[in-house]
Motif scaffolding. Structure first.
Motif, mmCIF file in Angstrom:
data_model
loop_
_atom_site.group_PDB
_atom_site.id
_atom_site.type_symbol
_atom_site.label_atom_id
_atom_site.label_comp_id
_atom_site.label_asym_id
_atom_site.label_seq_id
_atom_site.Cartn_x
_atom_site.Cartn_y
_atom_site.Cartn_z
ATOM 1 N N ARG A 75 0.725 -1.297 -0.090
ATOM 2 C CA ARG A 75 0.022 -0.080 -0.306
ATOM 3 C C ARG A 75 1.063 1.276 0.130
ATOM 4 N NH1 ARG A 75 -2.889 3.282 3.438
ATOM 5 N NH2 ARG A 75 -2.224 2.291 5.519
ATOM 6 N N GLN A 76 0.952 1.854 -1.002
ATOM 7 C CA GLN A 76 1.874 2.999 -1.161
ATOM 8 C C GLN A 76 1.553 4.303 -0.776
ATOM 9 O OE1 GLN A 76 3.096 0.853 -5.545
ATOM 10 N NE2 GLN A 76 2.200 3.070 -5.725
ATOM 11 N N VAL A 77 2.507 4.822 0.042
ATOM 12 C CA VAL A 77 2.323 6.044 0.618
ATOM 13 C C VAL A 77 3.295 7.332 0.472
ATOM 14 C CG1 VAL A 77 1.086 4.776 2.772
ATOM 15 C CG2 VAL A 77 3.674 4.940 2.789
ATOM 16 N N HIS A 78 3.998 7.186 -0.550
ATOM 17 C CA HIS A 78 4.871 8.184 -0.917
ATOM 18 C C HIS A 78 6.130 8.241 -0.253
ATOM 19 C CE1 HIS A 78 2.260 9.521 -4.187
ATOM 20 N NE2 HIS A 78 1.351 9.279 -3.356
ATOM 21 N N LEU A 112 7.817 -8.603 -8.091
ATOM 22 C CA LEU A 112 7.475 -7.412 -7.547
ATOM 23 C C LEU A 112 6.652 -6.384 -8.445
ATOM 24 C CD1 LEU A 112 11.004 -6.553 -6.424
ATOM 25 C CD2 LEU A 112 9.513 -8.037 -5.331
ATOM 26 N N LEU A 113 5.757 -5.697 -7.822
ATOM 27 C CA LEU A 113 4.729 -4.905 -8.473
ATOM 28 C C LEU A 113 4.724 -3.540 -7.809
ATOM 29 C CD1 LEU A 113 2.426 -4.392 -10.361
ATOM 30 C CD2 LEU A 113 0.878 -5.692 -8.941
ATOM 31 N N VAL A 114 4.781 -2.444 -8.387
ATOM 32 C CA VAL A 114 4.449 -1.160 -8.108
ATOM 33 C C VAL A 114 3.606 -0.602 -9.071
ATOM 34 C CG1 VAL A 114 6.714 -0.770 -6.632
ATOM 35 C CG2 VAL A 114 6.399 -0.040 -9.041
ATOM 36 N N PHE A 115 2.505 0.326 -8.338
ATOM 37 C CA PHE A 115 1.303 0.868 -9.094
ATOM 38 C C PHE A 115 1.816 2.316 -9.383
ATOM 39 C CE2 PHE A 115 -0.303 -2.082 -5.639
ATOM 40 C CZ PHE A 115 -0.832 -3.209 -6.488
ATOM 41 N N THR A 116 1.319 2.789 -10.446
ATOM 42 C CA THR A 116 1.354 4.098 -10.860
ATOM 43 C C THR A 116 0.353 4.624 -11.497
ATOM 44 O OG1 THR A 116 2.842 3.646 -12.887
ATOM 45 C CG2 THR A 116 3.959 4.065 -11.097
ATOM 46 N N ALA A 117 0.268 5.890 -11.827
ATOM 47 C CA ALA A 117 -0.788 6.783 -12.704
ATOM 48 C C ALA A 117 -0.267 8.299 -12.531
ATOM 49 C CB ALA A 117 -2.190 6.600 -12.039
ATOM 50 N N ASP A 118 0.865 8.401 -13.365
ATOM 51 C CA ASP A 118 1.551 9.673 -13.351
ATOM 52 C C ASP A 118 2.903 9.536 -12.473
ATOM 53 O OD1 ASP A 118 -0.034 11.193 -14.880
ATOM 54 O OD2 ASP A 118 -1.072 12.362 -13.220
ATOM 55 N N CYS A 119 2.967 9.137 -11.355
ATOM 56 C CA CYS A 119 4.079 8.679 -10.418
ATOM 57 C C CYS A 119 5.350 7.931 -11.406
ATOM 58 C CB CYS A 119 3.908 7.751 -9.339
ATOM 59 S SG CYS A 119 2.915 9.026 -8.145
ATOM 60 N N VAL A 120 6.360 8.064 -11.125
ATOM 61 C CA VAL A 120 7.366 7.318 -11.770
ATOM 62 C C VAL A 120 7.632 5.955 -11.283
ATOM 63 C CG1 VAL A 120 9.954 7.853 -12.717
ATOM 64 C CG2 VAL A 120 8.466 9.867 -11.981
ATOM 65 N N GLY A 138 6.646 8.928 -6.876
ATOM 66 C CA GLY A 138 5.855 10.271 -7.187
ATOM 67 C C GLY A 138 6.794 11.333 -6.962
ATOM 68 N N TRP A 139 6.253 12.811 -6.957
ATOM 69 C CA TRP A 139 7.009 13.811 -6.614
ATOM 70 C C TRP A 139 7.706 13.861 -5.463
ATOM 71 C CZ3 TRP A 139 6.665 17.246 -3.114
ATOM 72 C CH2 TRP A 139 5.516 17.616 -2.381
ATOM 73 N N ARG A 140 6.926 13.246 -4.645
ATOM 74 C CA ARG A 140 7.684 13.476 -3.413
ATOM 75 C C ARG A 140 8.794 12.416 -2.973
ATOM 76 N NH1 ARG A 140 6.910 16.023 1.471
ATOM 77 N NH2 ARG A 140 5.014 16.723 0.906
ATOM 78 N N GLY A 141 8.519 11.284 -3.536
ATOM 79 C CA GLY A 141 9.520 10.166 -3.340
ATOM 80 C C GLY A 141 10.567 10.397 -4.092
ATOM 81 N N THR A 142 10.443 11.071 -5.581
ATOM 82 C CA THR A 142 11.447 11.618 -6.364
ATOM 83 C C THR A 142 12.448 12.457 -5.614
ATOM 84 O OG1 THR A 142 10.285 11.068 -8.342
ATOM 85 C CG2 THR A 142 11.924 12.545 -8.523
ATOM 86 N N VAL A 143 11.795 13.761 -5.190
ATOM 87 C CA VAL A 143 12.588 14.831 -4.447
ATOM 88 C C VAL A 143 13.253 14.242 -3.048
ATOM 89 C CG1 VAL A 143 11.829 16.578 -5.683
ATOM 90 C CG2 VAL A 143 10.704 16.142 -3.390
ATOM 91 N N ASP A 144 12.483 13.367 -2.468
ATOM 92 C CA ASP A 144 12.939 12.834 -1.185
ATOM 93 C C ASP A 144 14.082 11.807 -1.397
ATOM 94 O OD1 ASP A 144 11.552 14.271 -0.055
ATOM 95 O OD2 ASP A 144 10.100 12.588 0.895
ATOM 96 N N LYS A 219 4.316 28.757 -9.681
ATOM 97 C CA LYS A 219 4.602 27.297 -9.872
ATOM 98 C C LYS A 219 5.681 27.211 -11.174
ATOM 99 C CE LYS A 219 0.321 25.589 -8.519
ATOM 100 N NZ LYS A 219 -0.368 24.384 -8.526
ATOM 101 N N CYS A 220 6.009 25.975 -11.239
ATOM 102 C CA CYS A 220 7.058 25.739 -12.247
ATOM 103 C C CYS A 220 6.826 24.304 -12.953
ATOM 104 C CB CYS A 220 8.522 25.970 -11.791
ATOM 105 S SG CYS A 220 8.839 24.755 -10.441
ATOM 106 N N PHE A 221 7.595 24.120 -13.837
ATOM 107 C CA PHE A 221 7.295 22.771 -14.461
ATOM 108 C C PHE A 221 8.979 21.999 -14.146
ATOM 109 C CE2 PHE A 221 4.497 24.840 -17.042
ATOM 110 C CZ PHE A 221 3.821 23.861 -17.414
ATOM 111 N N ILE A 222 8.737 20.577 -13.566
ATOM 112 C CA ILE A 222 9.737 20.045 -13.130
ATOM 113 C C ILE A 222 10.021 18.468 -13.904
ATOM 114 C CG2 ILE A 222 10.959 18.616 -11.041
ATOM 115 C CD1 ILE A 222 9.894 20.967 -9.347
ATOM 116 N N ASP A 223 11.009 18.145 -14.427
ATOM 117 C CA ASP A 223 11.337 16.977 -15.258
ATOM 118 C C ASP A 223 11.708 15.867 -14.146
ATOM 119 O OD1 ASP A 223 11.926 14.775 -17.004
ATOM 120 O OD2 ASP A 223 13.141 16.031 -18.261
ATOM 121 N N LEU A 224 10.596 15.185 -13.462
ATOM 122 C CA LEU A 224 10.732 14.059 -12.526
ATOM 123 C C LEU A 224 11.605 12.997 -13.245
ATOM 124 C CD1 LEU A 224 7.288 13.917 -11.093
ATOM 125 C CD2 LEU A 224 9.077 15.152 -10.327
ATOM 126 N N LYS A 225 11.356 12.492 -14.467
ATOM 127 C CA LYS A 225 12.276 11.541 -15.065
ATOM 128 C C LYS A 225 13.771 11.797 -14.968
ATOM 129 C CE LYS A 225 9.185 10.601 -18.363
ATOM 130 N NZ LYS A 225 8.364 9.882 -19.194
#
Ligand SMILES: [Zn+2]
Length: 277
Positions: A75-78, A112-120, A138-144, A219-225
C-alpha cells in the motif's frame, strides 16, 4: 539502452531489452476490467471487480512466464523505504498489504509490483547477484531521493556495485505536463543542489514549450524522470546503464491512467519485475 514496446495480442507494455529478467511497464491495454478501469487495471483496491484484476495479473504473468500467485506489492504512501522481500511476504489478495514504496528481492520466481498513474516507476537490476528492485517515486518520493535510496538498499542487501546496476525509468507524467508548486521546487533544489536548476523551468519542457503556456504564478515545470536519472548517476550508476521512457502519462490518457487527468475514478498501471531469468 532504450525502451521498446511489446505487443502480445491485445496486451501492450514497454520494457528494456538489455535488462534480461522478466519485466513490464504496463499500459491500460490488454486486460478485462471495464468502464473507467478499462482494461489492464492492476489496482486491486481501486476497482469494484476484483476478479477482473486477478485475471489481469494472470494475463500479464502468463505473457512474462511468471506465476500470478507470487506477486508482492505494498500500500503505497509516498515514502522512500525499500524492503527486501521473499515468498514469506506473500499474502492473500483480500488481506491489506503493509505500507511501503520500494521492494527488492533476489528470490527467483518471485515478482514485485508497484502501481503508478503519473508517478515514476523505477526498476533496478544487478547482473551479478540477480537481484531486482521495483520503486514507486511520485514527486515526493523523487525529491526525497527514492532512486538513491533504492541503490543504497541494493548495495546493503545484496552487495551490489552501483556501476554494475542497470536502471529503467518508466512512463510517468512528463516535463511537458508536471506543473508543481514552490514546495516541490524547494525540495528539488535541496536534494540535488544546482544540478536541479536545469530540470526546473517556468515553461513546459519539450513540444509544449512552443505553446506560449507559462506556469501559473508561483509554479514551475519539473522533469521528474530526468531528476530520478540524475539521482541514479549520483549514486554511481553509469549513464549508459540507464534507460528513460519518453512517454508522458498525462499526454496519453487512452494508453495510460493519469492521476492529473482521471482523478480517482481510474485504474492503475504499474511495473512488474522478477529476478527469474
Ligand atoms: Zn505530457
Amino acid at each position: 539502452m532504450q525502451f521498446q514496446e511489446v505487443r502480445r495480442g491485445a496486451l501492450v507494455y514497454t520494457m528494456v531489452p538489455e535488462i534480461p529478467v522478466p519485466h513490464a511497464f504496463t499500459t491500460r491495454l490488454g486486460g478485462v476490467d471495464t468502464g473507467s478501469h478499462a482494461s489492464l487495471n492492476l489496482g486491486y483496491t481501486r476497482t469494484a471487480d476484483k476478479h477482473a484484476v486477478l485475471e489481469n495479473y494472470r494475463i500479464l504473468c502468463s505473457a512474462l512466464g511468471l506465476n500470478e500467485n507470487k506477486i508482492v506489492c505494498r500500500r503505497q504512501v509516498h515514502g522512500t523505504r525499500v524492503d527486501a522481500v521473499t515468498s514469506r511476504d506473500l499474502i492473500p489478495w483480500d488481506e491489506p498489504s503493509p505500507e511501503g514504496d520500494g521492494l527488492m528481492t533476489d528470490e527467483k520466481g518471485l515478482a514485485l509490483l508497484v502501481f503508478t498513474a503519473d508517478c515514476v516507476p523505477l526498476l533496478l537490476y544487478d547482473p551479478v547477484s540477480g537481484a531486482v528492485a521495483a520503486l514507486h517515486a511520485g514527486w515526493r518520493g523523487t525529491v526525497d531521493g527514492m532512486a538513491e535510496e533504492g541503490v543504497r538498499a541494493m548495495v546493503k542487501a545484496y552487495g551490489c556495485d552501483p556501476k554494475n546496476l542497470l536502471a529503467a525509468i518508466g512512463p510517468s507524467i512528463g516535463p511537458c505536463c508536471f506543473e508543481a508548486g514552490e514546495e516541490v521546487k524547494e525540495a528539488a533544489l535541496h536534494r540535488l543542489g544546482a544540478a536541479a536548476e536545469a530540470l526546473i523551468s517556468p515553461l513546459p519542457f519539450g513540444p509544449g514549450a512552443d505553446s506560449g503556456y507559462q506556469a501559473k504564478e508561483g509554479k514551475c515545470f519539473i522533469d521528474l524522470k530526468a531528476f530520478n536519472r540524475a539521482l541514479f548517476l549520483r549514486a554511481g550508476i553509469p549513464a549508459e546503464n540507464i534507460a528513460v521512457s519518453n512517454e508522458c502519462t498525462r499526454c496519453n490518457v487512452d494508453r495510460y491512467w493519469s492521476y492529473r487527468f482521471h482523478g480517482n475514478a481510474r485504474g492503475s498501471q504499474g511495473l512488474l519485475v522478477s529476478p527469474r531469468g
